[in-house]
Scaffold this motif. Structure first.
Motif, short mmCIF file in Angstrom:
data_model
loop_
_atom_site.label_atom_id
_atom_site.label_comp_id
_atom_site.label_asym_id
_atom_site.label_seq_id
_atom_site.Cartn_x
_atom_site.Cartn_y
_atom_site.Cartn_z
N LEU A 164 1.50 6.36 2.77
CA LEU A 164 2.02 5.59 1.64
C LEU A 164 2.66 4.29 2.10
O LEU A 164 2.61 3.28 1.40
CB LEU A 164 3.03 6.45 0.86
N VAL A 203 3.23 1.39 -0.75
CA VAL A 203 3.95 2.04 -1.86
C VAL A 203 5.46 1.81 -1.68
O VAL A 203 5.98 1.95 -0.56
CB VAL A 203 3.63 3.55 -1.88
N ARG A 233 7.52 6.44 -2.59
CA ARG A 233 6.88 7.24 -1.53
C ARG A 233 7.77 8.40 -1.09
O ARG A 233 7.27 9.47 -0.74
CB ARG A 233 6.49 6.36 -0.35
N ARG A 248 -2.18 10.59 -0.74
CA ARG A 248 -2.78 9.56 -1.61
C ARG A 248 -3.78 10.17 -2.59
O ARG A 248 -4.65 9.48 -3.11
CB ARG A 248 -3.42 8.47 -0.75
#
Length: 239
Positions: A127, A132, A137, A177
């Motif tokens: 992440l 992110v 995250r 993900r």
């Protein structure tokens, strides 16, 4: 709860939605000191979302080479590999890397966790790479660790975890993900029998919850028996 499937089937996948991945007459050869070495020969099979497929075969049968192709880490010498509707055969490395990061999660026999990093930080690594935001995250990593039964181990480092716990962290990282495909290379090879059963329970449960396809490369007949279907590699050919 045991998620053991009925005796796995061989051959073509059941009819239904379009396959997530399709391998069509794939070959792979290498040249070593001027000599051509053929590893894969006209491999053909498909895998759909929600399906768990085990790839089995003796050492040297081409399992690792095939897994690298499925994971977009290598290209076939011939034939075609289609992933999520995209013919990957002629893609450049940038597009392949993007597809790999967005759509494929990897679980290995060796856990490949970062030392001196907590379970939470390890799960969040993909992440971070994806850009992110921090709070998002962290929340995602916490959710995934809780889903594999490690909500009490968020701040433990790898050396503080058992082998089975480390592999569950690696599984949570692979799912971070929300990939359409999870590739597991001998995921229970370094574990005892109880931990192996737990990892397969978690792998199958997480895959079915997320409707992901799972491909497991294994030497272990007990692991293969948990799959919906078995693809056997014999001297580089699928059966």
């Amino acid at each position: 709860m045991s998620l053991r499937a009925p005796a796995p089937e061989t051959g073509a996948p059941p009819s239904g939605p379009a396959p997530l991945l399709s391998v069509e007459e794939v070959t792979r050869h290498f040249t070593v000191s001027g000599d051509r070495i053929d590893v894969l020969h006209d491999c053909t099979f498909q895998v759909r979302r929600g399906e768990v497929v085990a790839i089995v075969g003796q050492s040297g049968s081409g399992k690792s080479t095939l897994l690298n192709i499925l994971g977009l880490l290598d290209k076939p010498s011939g034939g075609a590999y289609t992933f999520d509707g995209v013919d990957t055969t002629a893609l450049g490395e940038g597009r392949r890397s993007w597809l790999r990061g967005e759509g494929i999660g990897f679980v290995f026999q060796q856990f490949h966790l970062l030392e001196r990093r907590t379970a939470l930080a390890n799960v969040a690594v993909p992440l971070v790479i994806a850009g992110v935001p921090l709070l998002t995250r962290r929340a995602r990593a916490r959710e995934l660790l809780e889903s594999v039964g490690l909500g009490h181990r968020l701040h433990s480092e790898p050396h503080q975890l058992s082998g089975g716990e480390q592999q569950r962290v690696a599984l949570a990282r692979a799912l971070s993900r929300d990939p359409g495909l999870v590739l597991a290379d001998e995921p229970t090879g370094a574990l005892d029998a109880a931990s192996s059963t737990m990892i397969m329970d978690q792998l199958l449960e997480q895959a079915r919850i997320r409707d992901s396809a799972v491909v497991v490369v294994t030497h272990d007949p007990k692991v293969a028996a948990r799959a919906d279907r078995v693809v056997e590699l014999v001297e580089g050919r699928t059966r």
